[in-house]
Design a protein around this motif. Structure first.
Motif, PDB file in Angstrom:
ATOM      1  N   VAL A   8       0.884  -1.347  -0.132  1.00 13.22           N
ATOM      2  CA  VAL A   8      -0.158   0.043  -0.014  1.00 13.22           C
ATOM      3  C   VAL A   8       0.828   1.323  -0.023  1.00 13.22           C
ATOM      4  O   VAL A   8       1.935   1.246   0.727  1.00 13.22           O
ATOM      5  N   GLY A   9       0.537   2.325  -0.830  1.00 13.07           N
ATOM      6  CA  GLY A   9       1.209   3.661  -0.751  1.00 13.07           C
ATOM      7  C   GLY A   9       0.123   4.483  -0.109  1.00 13.07           C
ATOM      8  O   GLY A   9      -0.956   4.388  -0.312  1.00 13.07           O
ATOM      9  N   PHE A  10       0.759   5.635   0.179  1.00 14.76           N
ATOM     10  CA  PHE A  10      -0.025   6.669   0.838  1.00 14.76           C
ATOM     11  C   PHE A  10       0.250   7.899   0.315  1.00 14.76           C
ATOM     12  O   PHE A  10       1.461   8.279   0.269  1.00 14.76           O
ATOM     13  N   ILE A  11      -0.851   8.858  -0.317  1.00 11.69           N
ATOM     14  CA  ILE A  11      -0.570  10.086  -0.889  1.00 11.69           C
ATOM     15  C   ILE A  11      -1.392  11.001   0.240  1.00 11.69           C
ATOM     16  O   ILE A  11      -2.486  10.991   0.386  1.00 11.69           O
ATOM     17  N   GLY A  12      -0.363  11.853   0.685  1.00 12.32           N
ATOM     18  CA  GLY A  12      -0.855  12.509   1.779  1.00 12.32           C
ATOM     19  C   GLY A  12      -0.507  11.834   3.118  1.00 12.32           C
ATOM     20  O   GLY A  12      -1.214  11.069   3.463  1.00 12.32           O
ATOM     21  N   ILE A  13       0.536  12.224   3.839  1.00 16.74           N
ATOM     22  CA  ILE A  13       1.130  11.518   4.949  1.00 16.74           C
ATOM     23  C   ILE A  13       1.095  12.491   6.424  1.00 16.74           C
ATOM     24  O   ILE A  13       1.882  12.160   7.042  1.00 16.74           O
ATOM     25  N   GLY A  14       0.392  13.410   6.242  1.00 13.18           N
ATOM     26  CA  GLY A  14      -0.136  14.262   7.308  1.00 13.18           C
ATOM     27  C   GLY A  14      -0.839  13.377   8.377  1.00 13.18           C
ATOM     28  O   GLY A  14      -0.486  12.469   8.544  1.00 13.18           O
ATOM     29  N   GLY A  15      -1.937  13.864   8.977  1.00 14.29           N
ATOM     30  CA  GLY A  15      -2.217  13.558  10.143  1.00 14.29           C
ATOM     31  C   GLY A  15      -3.256  12.183   9.707  1.00 14.29           C
ATOM     32  O   GLY A  15      -3.042  11.073  10.278  1.00 14.29           O
ATOM     33  N   ILE A  16      -4.365  12.287   8.868  1.00 15.90           N
ATOM     34  CA  ILE A  16      -5.078  11.121   8.657  1.00 15.90           C
ATOM     35  C   ILE A  16      -4.243  10.055   7.814  1.00 15.90           C
ATOM     36  O   ILE A  16      -4.393   8.962   8.289  1.00 15.90           O
ATOM     37  N   GLY A  17      -3.285  10.550   7.003  1.00 20.11           N
ATOM     38  CA  GLY A  17      -2.612   9.628   6.176  1.00 20.11           C
ATOM     39  C   GLY A  17      -1.632   8.750   6.977  1.00 20.11           C
ATOM     40  O   GLY A  17      -1.350   7.597   6.868  1.00 20.11           O
ATOM     41  N   ALA A  18      -1.223   9.724   7.864  1.00 22.29           N
ATOM     42  CA  ALA A  18       0.075   9.021   8.911  1.00 22.29           C
ATOM     43  C   ALA A  18      -0.710   7.936   9.730  1.00 22.29           C
ATOM     44  O   ALA A  18      -0.341   6.964  10.105  1.00 22.29           O
ATOM     45  N   GLY A  19      -1.999   8.214  10.155  1.00 25.26           N
ATOM     46  CA  GLY A  19      -2.784   7.194  10.854  1.00 25.26           C
ATOM     47  C   GLY A  19      -3.207   5.926  10.143  1.00 25.26           C
ATOM     48  O   GLY A  19      -2.978   4.838  10.750  1.00 25.26           O
ATOM     49  N   HIS A  20      -3.458   5.995   9.058  1.00 28.74           N
ATOM     50  CA  HIS A  20      -3.648   4.918   8.096  1.00 28.74           C
ATOM     51  C   HIS A  20      -2.384   4.161   8.027  1.00 28.74           C
ATOM     52  O   HIS A  20      -2.566   2.756   7.866  1.00 28.74           O
ATOM     53  N   ALA A  21      -1.112   4.802   7.618  1.00 28.87           N
ATOM     54  CA  ALA A  21       0.017   4.279   7.606  1.00 28.87           C
ATOM     55  C   ALA A  21       0.493   3.363   8.763  1.00 28.87           C
ATOM     56  O   ALA A  21       0.942   2.244   8.623  1.00 28.87           O
ATOM     57  N   ARG A  22       0.184   3.978   9.904  1.00 31.03           N
ATOM     58  CA  ARG A  22       0.572   3.036  11.250  1.00 31.03           C
ATOM     59  C   ARG A  22      -0.420   2.197  11.167  1.00 31.03           C
ATOM     60  O   ARG A  22       0.205   0.979  11.680  1.00 31.03           O
ATOM     61  N   ALA A  23      -1.586   2.244  10.882  1.00 32.54           N
ATOM     62  CA  ALA A  23      -2.683   0.942  11.122  1.00 32.54           C
ATOM     63  C   ALA A  23      -1.974  -0.176   9.909  1.00 32.54           C
ATOM     64  O   ALA A  23      -2.123  -1.321  10.352  1.00 32.54           O
ATOM     65  N   ALA A  24      -1.650   0.231   8.829  1.00 33.22           N
ATOM     66  CA  ALA A  24      -1.396  -0.633   7.985  1.00 33.22           C
ATOM     67  C   ALA A  24       0.252  -1.419   8.163  1.00 33.22           C
ATOM     68  O   ALA A  24       0.166  -2.655   8.213  1.00 33.22           O
ATOM     69  N   ALA A  25       0.808  -0.680   8.942  1.00 37.37           N
ATOM     70  CA  ALA A  25       2.010  -1.240   9.353  1.00 37.37           C
ATOM     71  C   ALA A  25       1.891  -2.250  10.404  1.00 37.37           C
ATOM     72  O   ALA A  25       2.902  -3.343  10.572  1.00 37.37           O
ATOM     73  N   GLN A  26       1.005  -2.322  11.141  1.00 38.20           N
ATOM     74  CA  GLN A  26       0.474  -2.939  12.094  1.00 38.20           C
ATOM     75  C   GLN A  26      -0.277  -4.509  11.777  1.00 38.20           C
ATOM     76  O   GLN A  26      -0.327  -5.498  12.127  1.00 38.20           O
ATOM     77  N   HIS A  27      -0.574  -4.462  10.425  1.00 33.39           N
ATOM     78  CA  HIS A  27      -1.505  -5.571  10.055  1.00 33.39           C
ATOM     79  C   HIS A  27      -0.379  -6.608   9.210  1.00 33.39           C
ATOM     80  O   HIS A  27       0.454  -6.287   8.443  1.00 33.39           O
ATOM     81  N   PRO A  28      -0.671  -7.931   9.575  1.00 33.42           N
ATOM     82  CA  PRO A  28       0.425  -9.018   9.160  1.00 33.42           C
ATOM     83  C   PRO A  28       0.189  -9.011   7.855  1.00 33.42           C
ATOM     84  O   PRO A  28       1.338  -9.624   7.246  1.00 33.42           O
TER      85      PRO A  28
END
Length: 106
Positions: A8-28
């Motif tokens: 998964v790639g993230f376009i916009g990595i401020g508040g909301i995008g950073a939260g989605h990235a953290r969640a994705a990183a925790q998913h196996p």
């Protein structure tokens, strides 16, 4: 047989995008694969938190990320349609923060 992770790639990595990235990183079964943002400080922070991910400064660089499966669009609202359409045309699955577009034409 082991399943390949969803890249998964993230376009916009401020508040909301950073939260989605953290969640994705925790998913196996997910891998944080790339970031795109216009703000260098957001890209630097994301790169420290997810050093395996490609850091992109243009949409073209982002879309050229190898084996990218999906994109999360978490930019300012006025950019949602442009990025979502480009990702969909590339064949990526897209999660777009609301609103999807600003006008009926978009």
């Amino acid at each position: 047989m082991a399943q390949s992770p969803l890249r998964v790639g993230f376009i916009g990595i401020g508040g909301i995008g950073a939260g989605h990235a953290r969640a994705a990183a925790q998913h196996p079964n997910m891998e944080v694969a790339a970031f795109l943002d216009v703000k260098d400080e957001f890209l630097e922070r994301a790169s420290r938190q997810h050093p395996q991910a490609a850091v992109c400064k243009t949409l073209e660089q982002f879309l050229a990320t190898p084996k990218l499966d999906a994109a999360v669009v978490a930019t300012p609202n006025s950019m949602h349609a442009e990025y979502t359409i480009a990702c969909a045309q590339k064949g990526l699955h897209v999660l777009c923060e609301k609103p999807l577009a600003m006008t009926v034409a978009e």
